[in-house]
Design a protein around this motif. Structure first.
Motif, PDB file in Angstrom:
ATOM      1  N   SER A   1       0.844  -1.191   0.000  1.00 18.08           N
ATOM      2  CA  SER A   1       0.000   0.000   0.000  1.00 18.08           C
ATOM      3  C   SER A   1       0.879   1.240   0.000  1.00 18.08           C
ATOM      4  O   SER A   1       2.111   1.147   0.054  1.00 18.08           O
ATOM      5  N   VAL A   2       0.237   2.401  -0.042  1.00 20.41           N
ATOM      6  CA  VAL A   2       0.946   3.670  -0.219  1.00 20.41           C
ATOM      7  C   VAL A   2       0.585   4.631   0.904  1.00 20.41           C
ATOM      8  O   VAL A   2      -0.561   4.656   1.363  1.00 20.41           O
ATOM      9  N   ARG A   3       1.556   5.401   1.333  1.00 22.55           N
ATOM     10  CA  ARG A   3       1.258   6.523   2.218  1.00 22.55           C
ATOM     11  C   ARG A   3       1.267   7.803   1.394  1.00 22.55           C
ATOM     12  O   ARG A   3       2.268   8.144   0.775  1.00 22.55           O
ATOM     13  N   ARG A   4       0.129   8.501   1.342  1.00 22.91           N
ATOM     14  CA  ARG A   4      -0.071   9.730   0.576  1.00 22.91           C
ATOM     15  C   ARG A   4       0.162   9.469  -0.921  1.00 22.91           C
ATOM     16  O   ARG A   4      -0.142   8.372  -1.403  1.00 22.91           O
ATOM     17  N   SER A   5       0.714  10.436  -1.651  1.00 27.06           N
ATOM     18  CA  SER A   5       0.906  10.254  -3.094  1.00 27.06           C
ATOM     19  C   SER A   5       2.145  11.015  -3.533  1.00 27.06           C
ATOM     20  O   SER A   5       2.726  11.795  -2.761  1.00 27.06           O
ATOM     21  N   ASP A   6       2.538  10.800  -4.809  1.00 26.66           N
ATOM     22  CA  ASP A   6       3.761  11.451  -5.287  1.00 26.66           C
ATOM     23  C   ASP A   6       3.582  12.946  -5.517  1.00 26.66           C
ATOM     24  O   ASP A   6       4.534  13.624  -5.924  1.00 26.66           O
ATOM     25  N   ALA A   7       2.370  13.494  -5.259  1.00 25.10           N
ATOM     26  CA  ALA A   7       2.219  14.950  -5.296  1.00 25.10           C
ATOM     27  C   ALA A   7       3.133  15.607  -4.259  1.00 25.10           C
ATOM     28  O   ALA A   7       3.557  16.752  -4.442  1.00 25.10           O
ATOM     29  N   ASP A   8       3.431  14.884  -3.181  1.00 28.74           N
ATOM     30  CA  ASP A   8       4.322  15.424  -2.155  1.00 28.74           C
ATOM     31  C   ASP A   8       5.714  15.708  -2.710  1.00 28.74           C
ATOM     32  O   ASP A   8       6.401  16.606  -2.218  1.00 28.74           O
ATOM     33  N   ILE A   9       6.146  14.940  -3.704  1.00 28.12           N
ATOM     34  CA  ILE A   9       7.512  15.109  -4.206  1.00 28.12           C
ATOM     35  C   ILE A   9       7.528  15.739  -5.596  1.00 28.12           C
ATOM     36  O   ILE A   9       8.590  15.806  -6.235  1.00 28.12           O
ATOM     37  N   THR A  10       6.353  16.180  -6.058  1.00 25.83           N
ATOM     38  CA  THR A  10       6.306  16.817  -7.384  1.00 25.83           C
ATOM     39  C   THR A  10       5.777  18.241  -7.325  1.00 25.83           C
ATOM     40  O   THR A  10       6.352  19.150  -7.954  1.00 25.83           O
ATOM     41  N   THR A  11       4.695  18.490  -6.610  1.00 23.78           N
ATOM     42  CA  THR A  11       4.066  19.816  -6.628  1.00 23.78           C
ATOM     43  C   THR A  11       3.984  20.483  -5.265  1.00 23.78           C
ATOM     44  O   THR A  11       3.667  21.669  -5.182  1.00 23.78           O
ATOM     45  N   ALA A  12       4.223  19.746  -4.176  1.00 26.75           N
ATOM     46  CA  ALA A  12       4.091  20.328  -2.836  1.00 26.75           C
ATOM     47  C   ALA A  12       5.227  21.295  -2.551  1.00 26.75           C
ATOM     48  O   ALA A  12       6.299  21.244  -3.175  1.00 26.75           O
ATOM     49  N   ASN A  13       5.014  22.197  -1.607  1.00 22.41           N
ATOM     50  CA  ASN A  13       6.089  23.083  -1.169  1.00 22.41           C
ATOM     51  C   ASN A  13       7.239  22.247  -0.612  1.00 22.41           C
ATOM     52  O   ASN A  13       7.041  21.310   0.145  1.00 22.41           O
ATOM     53  N   GLY A  14       8.456  22.585  -1.013  1.00 24.46           N
ATOM     54  CA  GLY A  14       9.616  21.832  -0.563  1.00 24.46           C
ATOM     55  C   GLY A  14       9.681  20.429  -1.117  1.00 24.46           C
ATOM     56  O   GLY A  14      10.191  19.519  -0.453  1.00 24.46           O
ATOM     57  N   ALA A  15       9.174  20.243  -2.341  1.00 22.55           N
ATOM     58  CA  ALA A  15       9.099  18.899  -2.913  1.00 22.55           C
ATOM     59  C   ALA A  15      10.457  18.209  -2.957  1.00 22.55           C
ATOM     60  O   ALA A  15      10.534  16.987  -2.823  1.00 22.55           O
ATOM     61  N   ASP A  16      11.522  18.983  -3.104  1.00 20.58           N
ATOM     62  CA  ASP A  16      12.838  18.373  -3.247  1.00 20.58           C
ATOM     63  C   ASP A  16      13.379  17.805  -1.935  1.00 20.58           C
ATOM     64  O   ASP A  16      14.376  17.061  -1.950  1.00 20.58           O
ATOM     65  N   ILE A  17      12.729  18.137  -0.807  1.00 25.59           N
ATOM     66  CA  ILE A  17      13.180  17.561   0.463  1.00 25.59           C
ATOM     67  C   ILE A  17      12.073  16.784   1.180  1.00 25.59           C
ATOM     68  O   ILE A  17      12.273  16.290   2.291  1.00 25.59           O
TER      69      ILE A  17
END
Length: 805
Positions: free
Chosen positions: A765-781
């Motif tokens: 299963s997955v926790r949250r989605s890859d939006a956290d590492i693509t469009t969210a503030n501070g995606a690079d960290i």
């Protein structure tokens, strides 16, 4: 470290032993087959004792022998052998979501619907994922059961049936397990004892058990900060000295130690009355999540090319200790015309945990990430106390009519606190953001909640034998529930830094919510006995899950700008009950002189006002709301067969098509963008599930029995979000193989087993989605997005010694 050579040795030893023993046994066997028959598993799911094959409902029962054969130790293991049931094992720290017949609209992560199924310890509903120690059997009922059971449910019921004290035998049982998991640096183990002691022969007995399970874990928290608020959570990953000065590796950080114990006293002064007092205790001390960040980080994150397949990138260790207790009194009286049953339960749940909160605060975009040493963690405390009372009468006459009537009352009181800490940020804010004074405890956010939920119901069924072959049952449930909730929050750090609050000041004011409803549910069942061994049934039944409060504080008007806050708008604070209507056509059949069982069920489930998980517009706090409608349809098959004196096989298959039946434009976003649509597939469960077990049994060494067991479980792909919207993803299907060899004598047995024989690496299963590492503030960290994975190859040895005194 576990070496592949150990696996090779274990497999070759098991296989060679099996061939040696089987060849010896074949030489001893007669050429004519013995007339064996399948074991009859007695269940009480219908509130009357009877076999699985005679129960006109979709029920799977796993007895103690089957659970031992397939190395089943917890509920997630059970689900692999139950068609229509999906339980995603997310490790000891996170509760395992329970999904029946695909009824789930939430993400496949920890917020998946766990409230669609009621779990019972004997007669008492308790939400506990217990170690399966000293269990007579596990009964899984698929479909709403509100006219037979006290707790109302959407999808079904799971019953842990404890072994009751025996009144005429004194026995002692000692057992143990030692295992090695690939990727783990330490041995794991489990051990305990069971004692049964009659105090007054045939009248009074006590039974006690104690078990300790030690799992060392297999996932490293390899990138935790050494000193919060001082160490850099994102150093120059190419500089070994800088990494070592700031980062530490915590090996095998998803392990757990679970202690389970119970004591039961059974009193049977006459043939017409008996009572059992049970006390159950379980303490689960978990070290961290079974989440990895392999292929789950932004390409510009310096960790993305470093993090391993069995590594977590959280900045803090995430322990959580959970304690469950249950005290129950079950009384049974034979009144002649009916059996009277009273079940009283007092249960409690306490949890104290810590988790990495850094990513949420960065995502909220309040400038926290400008502090180079910024990291944050949350401490959470949860307490829950429940009182349950159920009384029912079950008719015992030989007339064409039979009936069940019961009353149920449940009161649950909860209290919880959540505290977010941002070490070192106060000094940085004074130096850079105009802060006025330090906040020594670094308490950035405080949330306090309380609730009281009361539920009462009258339920029952009336059956009539129309002919010798046809029985009809009608059931109903009348229910009422009330919810009282309070919530308060504070931002102590901001109040101290930028206001005139004292450095240790906390200011909270509780705000109240109330909700409630009442209604009724209906059930119709017709059973037709085609022959003595073939039975068909049709069922129409309704289920529901209570609504309530999200325990959110009211958002101020206006909402302060450039100031962190977390609250609920008017439409986010309460949620309504959701309901299901289940249509089922089933077949139970036995063939070839009880050497083959074949059962099947066709089902169609309509789901209205589905409860879904989301996050508030202000502060991204979790909450529940109601979506539109959905439907699940499919088929569930199970079979068991004796192929010869030595071979027994059993298999299950389920196909489930679960999808929305109306548009849900606001399922993911308040503005209706990328909304879910009619026909979108529901997440969290596969369309296809399959399991197969093969048992080879033979006599060896004249007086001992050898069992070779092979088990295969498989599932097709799972999606993480409804219709793959909102950055959903598809998780590939996978299969797992287990094998074991068990040698049994009169008083002892020993088992060599291998789980996940081919060391399959699977995302569950997955926790949250890859939006956290693509469009969210501070995606690079960002490191919030991640994947739960299954346990790697595990080799172990079990022993069991039981004797009478």
């Amino acid at each position: 470290m576990f070496k592949p050579s150990l696996l090779t040795l274990a497999i070759s030893s098991a296989v060679s032993s099996a061939f040696l023993f089987s060849n010896s046994a074949v030489a001893q066997q007669e050429t004519t087959a013995k007339n064996k028959s399948l074991e009859v598993i007695e269940v009480t799911a219908t509130r009357r004792s009877g076999s699985v094959q005679n129960a006109p409902l979709n029920i799977t029962a796993l007895d103690a022998d089957v659970m031992k054969d397939q190395n089943i130790g917890e509920l997630a293991d059970v689900a692999r052998w139950v068609p229509g049931l999906t339980i995603t094992d997310q490790g000891g720290r996170s509760g395992s979501p329970i999904i029946v017949r695909g009824l789930n609209t939430n993400s496949s992560g920890p917020s998946s619907d766990g409230g669609t199924v009621a779990t019972y310890v004997n007669e008492i509903p308790v939400s506990v994922d217990m170690r399966l120690v000293d269990i007579e059997r596990v009964e899984v009922l698929i479909g709403p059961q509100g006219t037979l059971y006290g707790a109302g449910t959407l999808g079904g019921a799971i019953r842990y049936m404890l072994k009751e004290p025996e009144l005429d035998f004194t026995t002692v049982e000692i057992f143990g397990d030692m295992f090695q998991t690939q990727e783990s640096d330490s041995l794991g183990g489990e051990g305990g004892f069971i004692v049964n002691l009659p105090l007054i022969e045939d009248e009074l007995a006590v039974r006690a058990s104690l078990n300790v399970y030690e799992d060392p874990g297999f996932i490293d928290y390899a990138y935790t900060v050494r000193e919060p608020g001082v160490s850099l959570p994102d150093p120059d990953w190419s500089n070994a000295d800088e990494v070592n000065n700031n980062i530490k590796n915590v090996e095998d950080a998803n392990g757990e130690t679970t202690t389970t114990g119970r004591i039961s006293v059974r009193w049977k002064p006459s043939e017409t009355f008996e009572g059992t007092l049970n006390y159950f205790y379980q303490n689960q001390d978990s070290e961290g999540r079974s989440i990895v960040h392999y292929n789950s980080l932004n390409d510009d994150n310096g960790l993305s090319d470093i993090v391993g397949k069995y590594e977590s990138a959280y900045r803090y260790e995430e322990p959580r200790e959970k304690e469950d207790q249950l005290l129950s009194l079950e009384l049974k009286a034979d009144l002649g015309f009916a059996e009277l049953v009273s079940a009283t339960g007092i249960s409690s749940f306490d949890a104290d945990g810590q988790r990495d909160q850094t990513d949420l605060l960065i995502r909220l975009d309040y400038g926290y990430e400008e502090f180079p040493a910024f990291s944050s963690y949350t401490r959470e405390i949860d307490e829950e106390d429940t009182f349950t009372q159920e009384i029912r009468l079950v008719s015992q006459s030989d007339s064409d009519f039979n009936w069940i009537v019961g009353a149920f009352y449940n009161k649950t009181e909860t209290e919880a606190s959540s505290r977010e800490f941002t070490p070192g940020f106060d000094q940085f804010a004074i130096d850079n953001f105009g802060g006025a004074q330090l906040r020594p405890d670094s308490l950035e956010y405080l949330e306090l909640t309380k609730s009281k939920v009361t539920e009462s119901a009258l339920f029952g069924e009336v059956g009539y034998q129309v002919t010798e072959k046809l029985d009809i049952t009608i059931g109903a449930r009348f229910y009422e529930y009330d919810v009282e909730a309070q919530a308060a929050f504070d931002f102590p750090l901001a109040n101290t830094l930028y206001g005139d609050a004292d450095p240790d000041a906390i200011t909270v004011a509780y705000e109240k919510d109330e909700a409630g409803d009442n209604g009724n549910l209906f059930k119709f069942n017709a059973k037709y006995q085609f022959t003595n061994s073939v039975m068909g049934y049709v069922t129409v039944s309704e289920g529901f899950r209570i609504g309530g409060s999200n325990l959110l504080a009211v958002c101020p008007d206006p909402i302060p700008e450039n100031q962190q806050t977390g609250c609920g708008n008017a439409d986010e604070r309460l949620f309504d009950a959701d309901t299901t209507t289940n249509y089922e056509l089933g077949l139970k059949s036995t063939w070839f002189r009880s050497q083959l069982h074949f059962n099947a069920a066709l089902f169609n489930v309509d789901w209205e006002d589905a409860q879904i998980a989301g996050a508030t517009d202000v502060g991204q706090l979790p909450y529940l709301s109601n979506a539109g409608s959905a439907n699940a349809k499919g088929i569930e098959l199970s079979t068991r067969a004796i192929l010869s004196d030595s071979f027994t096989v059993y298999a299950t298959y389920a196909y489930t098509k679960a999808e929305l039946t109306s548009d849900a434009p606001f399922l993911f976003n308040a503005d209706g963008t990328d909304g879910a649509e009619d026909g979108d597939r529901l997440p969290g469960s596969p369309e296809h599930q399959f399991s197969m077990g093969v048992n080879y049994q033979t006599d060896v060494f004249n007086d001992k029995t050898l069992d070779i067991n092979y088990g295969l479980t498989a599932q097709s792909d799972v999606i993480s979000k409804v219709g793959l919207h909102d950055n959903g993803e598809t998780l590939p299907g996978y299969s797992l193989s287990n094998i074991s060899a068990k040698l049994t004598a009169d008083e002892w047995s020993t088992t060599l087993y291998i789980d996940n024989v081919f060391n399959k690496y699977a995302v569950t299963s997955v926790r949250r989605s890859d939006a956290d590492i693509t469009t969210a503030n501070g995606a690079d960290i960002q490191r919030n997005y991640g994947h739960y994975i299954n346990r790697p190859l595990t080799v172990g040895v079990k022993f069991n010694y039981k004797f009478e005194i």
